[in-house]
Design a protein around this motif. Structure first.
Motif, PDB file in Angstrom:
ATOM      1  N   THR A  48       0.827  -1.212   0.000  1.00  0.00           N
ATOM      2  CA  THR A  48       0.000   0.000   0.000  1.00  0.00           C
ATOM      3  C   THR A  48       0.857   1.255   0.000  1.00  0.00           C
ATOM      4  O   THR A  48       0.586   2.211  -0.746  1.00  0.00           O
ATOM      5  CB  THR A  48      -0.930  -0.002   1.225  1.00  0.00           C
ATOM      6  N   LEU A  82       3.841   1.645  -1.177  1.00  0.00           N
ATOM      7  CA  LEU A  82       4.461   1.813  -2.494  1.00  0.00           C
ATOM      8  C   LEU A  82       3.456   2.332  -3.522  1.00  0.00           C
ATOM      9  O   LEU A  82       3.769   3.221  -4.320  1.00  0.00           O
ATOM     10  CB  LEU A  82       5.047   0.480  -2.965  1.00  0.00           C
ATOM     11  N   VAL A  83       2.247   1.790  -3.499  1.00  0.00           N
ATOM     12  CA  VAL A  83       1.226   2.210  -4.465  1.00  0.00           C
ATOM     13  C   VAL A  83       0.826   3.666  -4.231  1.00  0.00           C
ATOM     14  O   VAL A  83       0.726   4.459  -5.173  1.00  0.00           O
ATOM     15  CB  VAL A  83      -0.011   1.287  -4.363  1.00  0.00           C
ATOM     16  N   ALA A 113       2.553   6.042  -2.715  1.00  0.00           N
ATOM     17  CA  ALA A 113       3.662   6.936  -3.064  1.00  0.00           C
ATOM     18  C   ALA A 113       3.793   7.086  -4.574  1.00  0.00           C
ATOM     19  O   ALA A 113       4.047   8.186  -5.078  1.00  0.00           O
ATOM     20  CB  ALA A 113       4.958   6.400  -2.463  1.00  0.00           C
ATOM     21  N   ARG A 114       3.609   5.973  -5.289  1.00  0.00           N
ATOM     22  CA  ARG A 114       3.767   5.998  -6.748  1.00  0.00           C
ATOM     23  C   ARG A 114       2.663   6.810  -7.429  1.00  0.00           C
ATOM     24  O   ARG A 114       2.908   7.508  -8.416  1.00  0.00           O
ATOM     25  CB  ARG A 114       3.774   4.563  -7.285  1.00  0.00           C
ATOM     26  N   PHE A 115       1.441   6.711  -6.915  1.00  0.00           N
ATOM     27  CA  PHE A 115       0.302   7.362  -7.575  1.00  0.00           C
ATOM     28  C   PHE A 115      -0.276   8.503  -6.738  1.00  0.00           C
ATOM     29  O   PHE A 115      -1.467   8.820  -6.846  1.00  0.00           O
ATOM     30  CB  PHE A 115      -0.794   6.327  -7.866  1.00  0.00           C
ATOM     31  N   ALA A 131       4.914   7.076   2.818  1.00  0.00           N
ATOM     32  CA  ALA A 131       4.174   7.322   1.577  1.00  0.00           C
ATOM     33  C   ALA A 131       3.639   8.748   1.533  1.00  0.00           C
ATOM     34  O   ALA A 131       3.500   9.349   0.458  1.00  0.00           O
ATOM     35  CB  ALA A 131       3.033   6.319   1.436  1.00  0.00           C
ATOM     36  N   ALA A 164       5.145  12.043  -0.277  1.00  0.00           N
ATOM     37  CA  ALA A 164       4.882  12.435  -1.658  1.00  0.00           C
ATOM     38  C   ALA A 164       4.045  13.706  -1.742  1.00  0.00           C
ATOM     39  O   ALA A 164       4.049  14.388  -2.775  1.00  0.00           O
ATOM     40  CB  ALA A 164       4.182  11.292  -2.401  1.00  0.00           C
TER      41      ALA A 164
END
Length: 200
Positions: free
Chosen positions: A43, A45-46, A48-50, A106, A109
């Motif tokens: 969660t 990672l997702v 932070a990425r999006f 996260a 970001a």
């Protein structure tokens, strides 16, 4: 000092039938501990990425609630189904730290990174102060005002507000430093409780 941890017995009571079914199915406490950590890391990672897509932050309150449920379940499996072990103790504490870091960081970001990192470090210090209660002979300490459950609630609310477009930008520079301060106060209270011989 009271925290949401005081609600844990009632929360566990609701989850006990599920924990009993998992035990009958051969699911172990350590497996549940790993699942909670893996879910948290994925969660983090997702998100932070999006992070540029605000609805992704709805994952936070959902996953934080599920993680709290899994944490309660692994404890019940260990205590009530003869699965307690030294390995499980290490996994429980270390996986909690990994999960906290993944979910907290996260937010870097979209929030000032220094404040988010300060909160992550302060949260770890608070949990370590709680664990040291065992070495001090006072037992695992859960004194507040900002324990693991409180941190989870705060992060879930922040995630929900961001996802719904309701976050007040004026709070952005202050919220994580404020939570870091509360976490440090928690560490101090846990140390004091341990020195008094109380589990908090």
């Amino acid at each position: 000092m009271p925290t949401l941890y005081a609600l844990k017995p009632a929360f566990q009571a609701k989850l006990r039938p599920l924990a009993d079914r998992l035990a009958r199915a051969g699911i172990t406490a350590n497996q549940v501990t790993f699942l909670a950590a893996a879910l948290s890391v994925a969660t983090g990672l997702v998100v932070a990425r999006f992070a540029g897509h605000s609805p992704v932050f709805l994952l936070m309150p959902v996953v934080l609630f599920v993680r709290m449920a899994l944490n309660a379940i692994d404890g019940m499996l260990a205590r009530e189904h003869a699965q307690a072990s030294k390995l499980g103790m290490y996994l429980n504490e270390l996986c909690d730290i990994v999960s906290d870091l993944a979910l907290i960081l996260a937010f870097a970001a979209v929030f000032p990174a220094w404040g988010v990192v300060a909160f992550a470090i302060a949260g770890i210090v608070a949990e370590y102060a709680g664990v040291l209660g065992v070495a001090a002979g006072a037992g695992r300490n859960y004194a507040g005002p900002f324990g693991k459950s409180d941190r989870a609630l705060a992060l879930g609310v922040i995630g929900f507000l961001i996802a719904c477009g309701l976050w007040a930008e004026a709070l952005t520079p202050f919220v994580f430093p404020a939570m870091a301060t509360l976490s440090l106060a928690t560490a101090i209270n846990r140390i004091r409780s341990g020195l008094r011989g109380s589990g908090g």
